[in-house]
Design an enzyme around this catalytic site. Structure first.
Site, PDB file in Angstrom:
ATOM      1  N   ASP A 175       0.825  -1.219   0.000  1.00  0.00           N
ATOM      2  CA  ASP A 175       0.000   0.000   0.000  1.00  0.00           C
ATOM      3  C   ASP A 175       0.853   1.259   0.000  1.00  0.00           C
ATOM      4  O   ASP A 175       0.423   2.307   0.464  1.00  0.00           O
ATOM      5  CB  ASP A 175      -0.918   0.010   1.224  1.00  0.00           C
ATOM      6  CG  ASP A 175      -0.122   0.059   2.518  1.00  0.00           C
ATOM      7  OD1 ASP A 175       1.064  -0.324   2.503  1.00  0.00           O
ATOM      8  OD2 ASP A 175      -0.680   0.483   3.543  1.00  0.00           O
ATOM      9  N   ASP A 189       7.066  -5.531  14.532  1.00  0.00           N
ATOM     10  CA  ASP A 189       7.665  -4.187  14.526  1.00  0.00           C
ATOM     11  C   ASP A 189       7.911  -3.660  15.943  1.00  0.00           C
ATOM     12  O   ASP A 189       8.925  -2.998  16.194  1.00  0.00           O
ATOM     13  CB  ASP A 189       6.890  -3.189  13.652  1.00  0.00           C
ATOM     14  CG  ASP A 189       5.391  -3.225  13.893  1.00  0.00           C
ATOM     15  OD1 ASP A 189       4.923  -4.121  14.620  1.00  0.00           O
ATOM     16  OD2 ASP A 189       4.691  -2.348  13.360  1.00  0.00           O
ATOM     17  N   SER A 239      -4.154  -3.208   9.908  1.00  0.00           N
ATOM     18  CA  SER A 239      -3.831  -1.966  10.580  1.00  0.00           C
ATOM     19  C   SER A 239      -5.090  -1.135  10.751  1.00  0.00           C
ATOM     20  O   SER A 239      -5.981  -1.150   9.926  1.00  0.00           O
ATOM     21  CB  SER A 239      -2.802  -1.206   9.762  1.00  0.00           C
ATOM     22  OG  SER A 239      -2.044  -0.420  10.603  1.00  0.00           O
TER      23      SER A 239
END
Ligand SMILES: *[C@@H]1O[C@H](CO)[C@@H](O)[C@H](O)[C@H]1NC(C)=O
Ligand SMILES: *[C@@H]1O[C@H](CO)[C@@H](O)[C@H](O)[C@H]1NC(C)=O
Length: 464
Positions: free
Chosen positions: A230, A308, A339
């Protein structure tokens, strides 16, 4: 008798004449012949190189065909083709070395300086694109393919999870412009009941672990840029990574180059600071480059989820920093899925994407090496004038020099960050974009450092 001796003398003269003739002419002739021989040898070698290439090409085509027929797993194909290609490369290197030797001999014979050999010093950097079930991966791939300076230097590998057919078809439509690999393990993941709603994060971590192993261990690349499906990329996306690549290799206190500025909204960046780069203790992600060495360290202990945040923990980071730009070289164009959409609406979509090409590979970036950077950074920050938020907001300060807003507590940091529109969260005690506790940004035409005391002793991991 007389006739005989005359004949004998005549014959002797002839022999002497012939010998003398060759004595005089022998050397130059020999030299020419020698050159001729070498030239012939070179032609011969060149022929052999060409033949070898053609043969190996045939062999590879044959192997490809055969493998396709047998519909074997992609892994096997890439391994066999890679082996064949390696064999071809080795053969070519040998023949090229022999050819080079002969060329040098000829050059010496002709007293001509050897031609500068074409060595390939440019690094090859794999671009690993993560994809799952979004056909909009096309938008990202189109940009990467259009902007990459060379397909050989930046091979694109699209790793797909999820087996989403429309997405598969989009990726396949690029043919040989990229390599398409698929995460084979589609089994259900054993997730603690409390974390069921975070299943997506478990799948992402599994996919990352698998794909990075492929890129570094199966394909054998030394460096990779990680991109998600994205992302939009800036015109100088590749130039940025190429220019900063030597820093990543040279400076062991760096472990990533990131294209992302977490505080990169228009109101918080210097519009004319296209060339500005910084070190940061906060791992930004979102378009980032790492080396095989780093992967060899992280891969074996790769987590099951939330990779992450895991990577930002002190055990992984080990006080290492990343390079980040003033103006982001990536921007997300929207994410539906794992997300949180709110985060995109409230924050991510305001990040400004750089639109000016900066020739990073032609610039001297050694100021970013730790030994050069830290001293200059600390000097700039702690010699700057201390101001408070009201003064900064009132716009009465001189614009030319940087200013500093001190913070001493977690809450003070959060309050000021909120008022200024900065990200106010911490990961393992590190505020976004922070370096040595200092968050550097741009506000109403001036450089501002939100900074702890000069005697700062390190991040407090309990700050969250
Ligand atoms: C690059 O900049 C550094 C200062 O950061 C300087 O010492 C060095 O000489 C420069 N190198 C070149 C090639 O200009
Ligand atoms: C900010 O600093 C100015 C000048 O030192 C001072 O007059 C003002 O009271 C300060 N404001 C706050 C909110 O501390």
């Amino acid at each position: 008798m007389r006739k005989k001796s005359i004949s004998f003398i005549f014959a002797s003269l002839c022999v002497w004449g012939v010998i003398t003739y060759f004595l005089f002419l022998d050397r130059p002739i020999g030299k020419e012949q020698n050159k001729g021989n070498i030239a012939a040898k070179i032609r011969d070698i060149e022929e052999r190189v060409k033949e070898q290439f053609a043969e190996n090409k045939k062999l590879i085509q044959h192997l490809r065909g055969k493998l396709q027929d047998q519909n074997e797993a992609e892994n096997a194909e890439s391994t066999v083709v890679k082996n064949a290609e390696e064999a071809q490369n080795a053969e070519r290197d040998k023949l090229e070395a022999a050819e080079e030797d002969l060329k040098i001999q000829v050059d010496e014979a002709q007293h001509v300086a050897p031609e500068k050999s074409l060595t390939n010093e440019e690094p090859v950097i794999a671009v690993l694109v993560f994809s799952c079930n979004r056909v909009t991966v096309k938008r990202c791939l189109d940009q990467l393919i259009r902007l990459r300076p060379s397909a050989e230097q930046f091979p694109i590998i699209v790793s797909q999870d999820c087996e989403h057919e429309p997405t598969t078809n989009v990726i396949q439509s690029y043919g040989e412009q990229l390599t398409h690999i698929r995460q084979p393990d589609q089994s259900d993941i054993d997730i603690p009941p409390k974390e069921k709603k975070f299943k997506g994060y478990f799948k992402i971590a599994r996919h990352y672990g698998w794909a990075l192993n492929q890129v570094f261990l199966e394909f054998g690349f030394e460096t990779a840029i990680i991109v998600e499906d994205d992302l939009d990329v800036a015109p100088d996306f590749f130039e940025y990574f190429l220019g900063t690549y030597p820093l990543l290799v040279k400076d062991n206190s760096l472990w990533c180059i990131s294209a992302w500025n977490d505080n990169g909204k228009s109101e918080l960046v210097d519009d004319s600071g296209h060339h500005l780069l910084y070190r940061t203790d906060f791992f930004p992600g979102l378009g980032w480059m790492l080396t095989k060495d780093i992967w060899m360290e992280l891969g074996p202990k790769w987590p099951k989820s939330y990779w992450d945040d895991w990577i930002r923990k002190p055990e992984q980071r080990k006080d290492r920093a990343c390079i980040r730009p003033e103006l982001s070289r990536t921007r997300t164009f929207g994410k539906i899925g794992v997300s949180n959409g709110l985060f995109y609406e409230k924050h991510l979509k305001f990040i400004k994407l750089n639109d000016v090409f900066v020739p990073f590979t032609k610039m001297n970036l050694t100021y970013l090496l730790k030994d050069n950077y830290d001293m200059a950074f600390v000097n700039e920050v702690y010699q700057s004038r201390v101001v408070n938020y009201s003064e900064l907001k009132s716009d009465t300060l001189p614009k030319s020099s940087p200013v500093r807003i001190p913070y001493h507590t977690r809450q003070a940091y959060k309050n000021t960050a909120k008022m200024l529109g900065l990200m106010d969260d911490f990961r393992s005690g590190v505020p976004r974009t922070s370096y040595r506790g200092v968050v550097t940004f741009f506000y109403r035409g001036r450089r501002v450092h939100l900074a702890p005391n000069a005697n700062w002793a390190g991040y407090d991991i309990t700050w969250s």
